[in-house]
Design a protein around this motif. Structure first.
Motif, mmCIF file in Angstrom:
data_model
loop_
_atom_site.group_PDB
_atom_site.id
_atom_site.type_symbol
_atom_site.label_atom_id
_atom_site.label_comp_id
_atom_site.label_asym_id
_atom_site.label_seq_id
_atom_site.Cartn_x
_atom_site.Cartn_y
_atom_site.Cartn_z
ATOM 1 N N THR A 114 3.610 2.046 1.494
ATOM 2 C CA THR A 114 4.423 2.433 2.536
ATOM 3 C C THR A 114 5.999 2.630 2.223
ATOM 4 N N THR B 135 7.232 2.284 12.453
ATOM 5 C CA THR B 135 6.864 1.620 11.365
ATOM 6 C C THR B 135 7.538 0.279 11.388
ATOM 7 N N THR C 219 -2.112 3.467 10.042
ATOM 8 C CA THR C 219 -1.095 3.114 9.266
ATOM 9 C C THR C 219 -1.142 2.857 7.961
ATOM 10 N N THR C 220 -0.260 3.058 7.071
ATOM 11 C CA THR C 220 -0.477 2.877 5.560
ATOM 12 C C THR C 220 -0.388 1.383 5.240
ATOM 13 N N PHE C 221 0.464 0.470 6.015
ATOM 14 C CA PHE C 221 0.549 -0.931 5.966
ATOM 15 C C PHE C 221 -0.580 -1.609 6.820
ATOM 16 N N ALA D 97 -6.526 3.145 5.027
ATOM 17 C CA ALA D 97 -5.386 3.319 5.901
ATOM 18 C C ALA D 97 -5.970 4.043 7.222
ATOM 19 N N GLU D 98 -6.981 4.557 7.076
ATOM 20 C CA GLU D 98 -7.694 5.414 8.467
ATOM 21 C C GLU D 98 -8.389 4.012 9.254
ATOM 22 N N ARG E 85 0.893 -1.339 0.172
ATOM 23 C CA ARG E 85 0.117 -0.082 -0.055
ATOM 24 C C ARG E 85 0.889 1.310 0.159
#
Lengths: 267, 129
Positions: free
Chosen positions: A76, A109, B93-95, B70-71, A74
């Protein structure tokens, strides 16, 4: 008059002592390796655990998406950036370290992705297997900046995850078989995550396939799939599984052999 | 750019903070914890906090429908009882992840509004890429 004498009771193995000796019972071999603070790689049927001085540094499984998928799925991390780091470092863990040192990965992260991938892969690596595990002693993988996790924590978490899945829907066949939609009237309300999973159910993809495509960890996907199965929206297909085949074995010979193997591993 | 431990220690510096933990709410695993916990056992507190977070995140009544993936569907959960507050902040997080930052505050010294704002900032900084 005949006197019937009852024969003396047969000796019974003390199960509690055996259980204590073998830790939580996920893998007696792993418990022993943790006790001797071993360093190396434990290879089991559905995955591998990397140990450093008896602590788990990393885990991998063909059934759980690796760091590469989780990091790039996505955005990252840019896939090109990831692959150039892998080329320079030689392996995913080294690549993560390079990216961290170069400032491309924030510590939070990195920790969240690494721990997420570790527990996800460990769940499969520690699944009941039909072949014995092998351990290759080796030089410790450089840990920093990766966090290490005690073996007992990984074992406990794996058992808890099994119980969680079981409490949603006790039949585990949907974990590894291709999934198909079940004909049913009105669908119950689904979460956005579950809808994304359901959209990819096409009669040939398995739950781990869907997790990989969505860039998600497999365990949360298994939870979504078991909920969908429990709701009657999805059903495991009939095709024999290619990878994950924890077939129920009732053959007494095989059961005995498995017990023997477990006992030998526990020595 | 803090890691998990630094983030939790920062949360503990808030006035009235008694304990803090970072919890994976799909599985109930505590990824890190500092300070006290209500029952004296961080692990079982994490499991219970995860149950609560999961209920809020997965029920249509509480989750916002149009949230991007992502939210998190919920920002935070606040529970107040006679002597303390609990604030559960979802970390976006984006992941793929499912974590909440759980802060336990003493009611007399704690400032709920401040804690809410600070937790939101900490959750953002934790995963700043």
């Amino acid at each position: 008059m005949t006197v019937v004498r009852t024969p003396p009771p047969l000796p019974v193995r003390d199960k509690t002592a055996a259980r204590e000796q073998s830790g939580s019972g996920v893998s007696p071999m792993l418990t022993r390796l943790a006790a001797e603070r071993a360093t190396g790689v434990l290879m089991r049927e559905c995955g591998t655990l990397h140990l450093s001085e008896g602590q788990v540094v990393h885990a991998e499984s063909p059934l759980a998406p690796g760091l590469d998928v989780l990091l790039t799925a996505r955005g990252t991390l840019d896939p090109a950036q990831w692959w150039s780091a892998v080329q320079r470092a030689g392996d995913p863990v080294g690549a993560v370290r390079l990216l961290f040192e170069g400032g491309s990965l924030a510590p939070g992260t990195l920790e969240l992705i690494h721990l997420g991938a570790l527990f996800d892969a460990a769940y499969f690596a520690l699944a009941p297997s039909s072949t014995p595990g092998r351990f290759r002693y080796g030089s410790p993988p450089a840990q920093a900046p990766l966090r290490t996790v005690p073996v007992a924590t990984v074992e406990r978490e794996t058992l808890r995850r099994r119980t969680l899945l079981h409490s949603i829907w006790p039949d585990a066949t949907s974990d590894g078989l291709p999934l198909s939609r079940a004909e049913r009237g009105a669908a119950p309300p689904l979460t956005a995550r579950q809808r994304a999973v359901l959209d990819r159910v096409d009669g040939s993809r398995t739950a781990p396939d869907i997790a990989r495509e969505l860039g998600r960890r497999t365990f949360p996907t298994l939870m979504d799939v078991r909920r969908l199965v429990a709701a009657g929206v999805v059903a495991p297909g009939a095709r024999p599984p290619a990878a994950l085949a924890p077939a129920e074995v009732n053959d007494p010979d095989i059961t005995l052999l498995k017990r023997l193997r477990d006992a030998l591993e526990a020595l | 750019m803090p890691g998990i431990d630094e983030c939790l220690l920062e949360a503990m510096r808030l006035p009235g903070a008694r304990g803090a933990a970072l919890v994976d709410w799909t599985s109930g695993l505590a990824l890190g914890s500092v300070g006290e916990s209500p029952g004296g056992d961080h692990e079982s507190t994490a499991t219970e906090a995860a149950e609560l977070a999961r209920l809020a995140a997965e029920h249509q009544a509480f989750a916002s429908e149009d949230a991007a993936e992502a939210e998190p569907p919920v920002e935070d959960l606040i529970i107040s009882n006679r002597d303390s507050y609990h604030v559960l902040r979802f970390v976006g997080t984006t992941f793929d992840s499912s974590v909440v930052l759980h802060l336990w505050l003493a009611r007399t010294e704690g400032n709920l509004a401040l804690a809410r704002i600070r937790l939101a900032e900490m959750a953002g900084r934790l995963v700043l890429g």
